[in-house]
Each structure stands twice: as structure tokens, then as C-alpha cells.
Design a protein around this motif. Structure first.
Motif, short mmCIF file in Angstrom:
data_model
loop_
_atom_site.label_atom_id
_atom_site.label_comp_id
_atom_site.label_asym_id
_atom_site.label_seq_id
_atom_site.Cartn_x
_atom_site.Cartn_y
_atom_site.Cartn_z
N GLU A 124 105.01 27.06 67.79
CA GLU A 124 106.38 26.57 67.59
C GLU A 124 107.08 26.44 68.94
N LEU A 125 108.00 25.46 69.02
CA LEU A 125 108.77 25.33 70.25
C LEU A 125 110.14 24.75 69.95
N GLN A 126 111.05 24.91 70.92
CA GLN A 126 112.42 24.43 70.76
C GLN A 126 112.48 23.00 71.31
N PHE A 127 112.52 22.02 70.41
CA PHE A 127 112.41 20.63 70.82
C PHE A 127 113.63 20.15 71.61
N GLY A 128 114.80 20.71 71.34
CA GLY A 128 115.99 20.27 72.07
C GLY A 128 115.88 20.49 73.56
N TRP A 129 115.51 21.73 73.94
CA TRP A 129 115.33 22.04 75.36
C TRP A 129 114.19 21.23 75.96
N ALA A 130 113.13 21.08 75.19
CA ALA A 130 111.97 20.33 75.69
C ALA A 130 112.32 18.86 75.96
N ILE A 131 113.13 18.26 75.08
CA ILE A 131 113.53 16.86 75.28
C ILE A 131 114.40 16.74 76.54
N GLY A 132 115.32 17.68 76.74
CA GLY A 132 116.17 17.66 77.93
C GLY A 132 115.36 17.75 79.20
N TYR A 133 114.39 18.66 79.23
CA TYR A 133 113.53 18.80 80.41
C TYR A 133 112.75 17.52 80.68
N ALA A 134 112.13 16.98 79.64
CA ALA A 134 111.29 15.79 79.81
C ALA A 134 112.10 14.60 80.31
N VAL A 182 110.35 14.09 70.92
CA VAL A 182 111.28 13.33 70.08
C VAL A 182 110.72 13.21 68.67
N LEU A 183 109.41 12.93 68.57
CA LEU A 183 108.77 12.84 67.26
C LEU A 183 108.82 14.18 66.53
N GLY A 184 108.54 15.27 67.25
CA GLY A 184 108.59 16.59 66.63
C GLY A 184 109.98 16.93 66.14
N HIS A 185 110.99 16.58 66.94
CA HIS A 185 112.37 16.84 66.55
C HIS A 185 112.73 16.04 65.29
N ALA A 186 112.23 14.79 65.21
CA ALA A 186 112.52 13.95 64.04
C ALA A 186 111.85 14.47 62.78
N LEU A 195 103.62 19.71 60.54
CA LEU A 195 102.88 19.15 61.67
C LEU A 195 103.46 19.56 63.03
N THR A 196 104.70 20.01 63.04
CA THR A 196 105.38 20.25 64.32
C THR A 196 104.70 21.29 65.21
N PRO A 197 104.10 22.36 64.68
CA PRO A 197 103.43 23.31 65.59
C PRO A 197 102.23 22.71 66.32
N TYR A 198 101.68 21.61 65.79
CA TYR A 198 100.50 21.01 66.41
C TYR A 198 100.85 19.96 67.47
N ILE A 199 102.12 19.59 67.53
CA ILE A 199 102.50 18.50 68.43
C ILE A 199 102.30 18.88 69.89
N ASP A 200 102.76 20.06 70.30
CA ASP A 200 102.65 20.46 71.71
C ASP A 200 101.20 20.54 72.17
N PRO A 201 100.31 21.28 71.49
CA PRO A 201 98.92 21.31 71.96
C PRO A 201 98.20 19.97 71.83
N ALA A 202 98.58 19.16 70.82
CA ALA A 202 97.92 17.86 70.64
C ALA A 202 98.25 16.92 71.80
N VAL A 203 99.52 16.85 72.17
CA VAL A 203 99.90 15.96 73.27
C VAL A 203 99.33 16.47 74.59
N LEU A 204 99.24 17.79 74.75
CA LEU A 204 98.65 18.36 75.96
C LEU A 204 97.18 17.96 76.07
N ALA A 205 96.46 18.03 74.96
CA ALA A 205 95.04 17.65 74.97
C ALA A 205 94.87 16.18 75.34
N VAL A 206 95.71 15.31 74.75
CA VAL A 206 95.62 13.88 75.05
C VAL A 206 95.93 13.60 76.51
#
Length: 317
Positions: A124-134, A182-186, A195-206
């Protein structure tokens, strides 16, 4: 836009690399801090990746200072000049190879970690902070990459070229992260929230799979220079010029040995003359050297050329 991006301070390699180091350290600290706070390992990886890049940029800056000081005969101690009488060009492929190896290793480790996380339910992660950083990081990466690329049109440095590639690569990584966040937040508070817990490791792998070939290519190029593998284009050019020179002056044949080490081009040329060749003065032989040197071209502090004339073929083999 082009007028706004014109920065007179970036006049040479060293100023560009110093600017890059400062920006990279800022991105690295932001990445590690935001990544730990938001629970995103992909952001932590982005920060660590930037930190490694900053360390390599510092080494690159040191190498540039040594190479420039040696070429200009200024700012270099007598002891260093005596111990490194062949110059410091060899440092360039060594540093580029080390840089590529470390970045490839970091990407491979992150890929293994991402796969392990996917197999264990994600995180799990906090998408708001993550979007701001990105968003902030993407803006910085794009601006620095464009400014450095414009500066390198004039400077023509392999170090800066690699650094520009690194910034564009970071921008690509950050773009993928931003899109995923953004997708995870939506997806939150919808039936797809699982699906949201898998978004961070999935995008990292890609991301890791996409960037791995880049540092691997850098390592291959660095190894070819460290091992003094003959560059075909340079060898062909030298052979063509030397063959025409042999025919023009009536020599028997030539032998050429060439290598490219970092920014330096190293050429050794042996011309075999007939044993009964009439005697010539040193000045006349030097005039021939000047002629062939001008025909080869690229005269400057980064060209190392040796030209010999001999009637004994063993000196050329």
C-alpha cells in the motif's frame, strides 16, 4: 523558449556536470524521503538511482579536470604529470563502465525486489504524496536534460552526453511512475481497488526492464575502449589516408595501429621505405610527418599520434 533556456554559465563540461550534480542530489534526497514517507519502493529506487548517478558525476568531474589540466599543461602537479605521462584519457571509459555497472546492478536488484513484492501481495502507498513527488521530479528532469543537451551541442562531451541520457531516462522513469500513481489514485474507492497494492511494484518492474539495456550498452562501449578494441571507422580512415600517402611518396607499405580511449584518438603509423632510399634531413622527415598528420585530421590535445619511417619491417610488426 530557446532564449529562456539559454544559460551562459554552462560554458564547458565542468560547469554542466556541477549543475547536474546539484540537481541530481536534490532529486535523490526528494526521492528517498518521499519514497519512505509514501511507502513507495519505486520512488526510493528512483532516489537511490539518482544518488548513484550523482556519485558517478562527481567522479566524471574529477576525470574531466585531470584530462583538461593535462591537455592544457595547467593546474597539474609535476608528480602527477610524471606518474601519468600518457595522460588521463583512460579514466573516462573506466568511470563510464563503473557507472553503467552500478546502475545496471541497481536496476536488476530493484527488478528482483519488485517481482518478490508482486508475489507477496504488493504494498500500500499514499498516492497523493507520490503524485506530488513525481510531478516535481518530472519537471526538473526535463528542464535539466534540455539545458544540458543544448549546451552539449557546442561542448561535444561523452560525459555530458551520458548525463543527458541519464536525465531523459529519469524523466521516462518518473513519467511512468506519475501515470501509475494517477491510475492508482483513480482506482481507489472503486471495485478495482484491490489492484492498487500491485501498482507500485508492477510499474517498478516495468521501468527496470526498460532501463536495463541502457547501462548495459554503456558498459559494452566502455569495455571496448578499455580493451583497446580497434574502432573500424577510425582504422578505415587511417588506412585510406596512409595508403594514398605511400603511393604518393613511393614507400613500400604501411602498418597502422589505432584505438579510441575516451575522447582520445591514438594512432601509430609505420611507413616501410626502401633500403636504398636516398638520405634525407630531419627537417624533411618532419615535413612528411606534418603532411600525414594533417591528412589524418582531428589535430588537438586529444589526438595522440606517432609516425615512424623505417626500412626494417620488424619495427612495424
Amino acid at each position: 523558449m530557446s532564449r529562456w533556456l539559454h544559460i551562459p554559465a554552462l560554458a564547458d563540461e565542468r560547469s554542466v556536470l556541477r549543475t547536474s550534480i546539484t540537481a541530481t542530489l536534490l532529486i535523490a534526497l526528494l526521492g528517498v524521503g518521499f519514497g519512505l514517507y509514501s511507502g513507495s519502493f519505486s520512488i526510493v529506487f528512483d532516489g537511490v538511482y539518482s544518488l548513484i548517478d550523482a556519485g558517478m558525476s562527481l567522479l566524471s568531474l574529477l576525470a574531466v579536470n585531470l584530462i583538461t589540466a593535462y591537455a592544457s599543461s595547467k593546474g597539474l602537479s609535476r608528480k602527477l604529470r610524471e606518474r601519468f605521462s600518457m595522460g588521463f584519457w583512460h579514466l573516462e571509459p573506466l568511470i563510464l563502465g563503473l557507472n553503467g555497472t552500478l546502475l545496471a546492478s541497481a536496476a536488476l536488484y530493484a527488478l528482483v525486489t519488485a517481482v518478490d513484492s508482486l508475489l507477496n501481495g504488493g504494498r500500500e502507498l499514499q498516492f497523493g504524496w507520490a503524485i506530488g513527488y513525481a510531478s516535481v521530479t518530472l519537471l526538473v528532469c526535463v528542464l535539466v536534460a534540455i539545458v544540458e543537451a543544448r549546451a552539449n551541442r557546442r561542448i561535444q562531451s561523452d560525459f555530458v552526453r551520458l548525463d543527458v541520457q541519464g536525465w531523459f531516462m529519469s524523466a521516462g522513469i518518473t513519467s511512468a511512475l506519475l501515470l501509475a500513481f494517477v491510475l492508482g489514485h483513480a482506482l481507489q474507492d472503486t471495485r478495482w481497488q484491490w489492484l492498487t497494492p500491485y501498482i507500485d511494484p508492477a510499474v517498478l518492474a516495468v521501468v527496470c526492464l526498460l532501463i536495463l539495456p541502457i547501462p548495459v550498452a554503456v558498459v559494452r562501449k566502455a569495455l571496448s575502449e578499455i580493451l583497446l578494441i580497434t574502432p573500424p571507422e577510425l582504422k578505415q580512415h587511417v588506412d585510406e589516408v596512409a595508403s594514398a600517402f605511400v603511393k604518393k611518396h613511393g614507400f613500400l607499405y604501411h602498418r597502422a595501429y589505432v584505438a579510441k580511449v575516451g575522447r582520445s584518438k591514438e594512432v601509430e603509423l609505420f611507413f616501410i621505405v626502401p633500403a636504398d632510399w636516398p638520405a634525407m634531413t630531419i627537417g624533411q622527415w618532419d615535413a612528411l610527418r606534418e603532411e600525414i598528420g594533417a591528412l589524418i585530421g582531428d589535430e588537438g590535445p586529444d589526438r595522440w599520434i606517432t609516425i615512424m619511417f623505417t626500412a626494417d619491417p620488424e619495427w612495424a610488426e
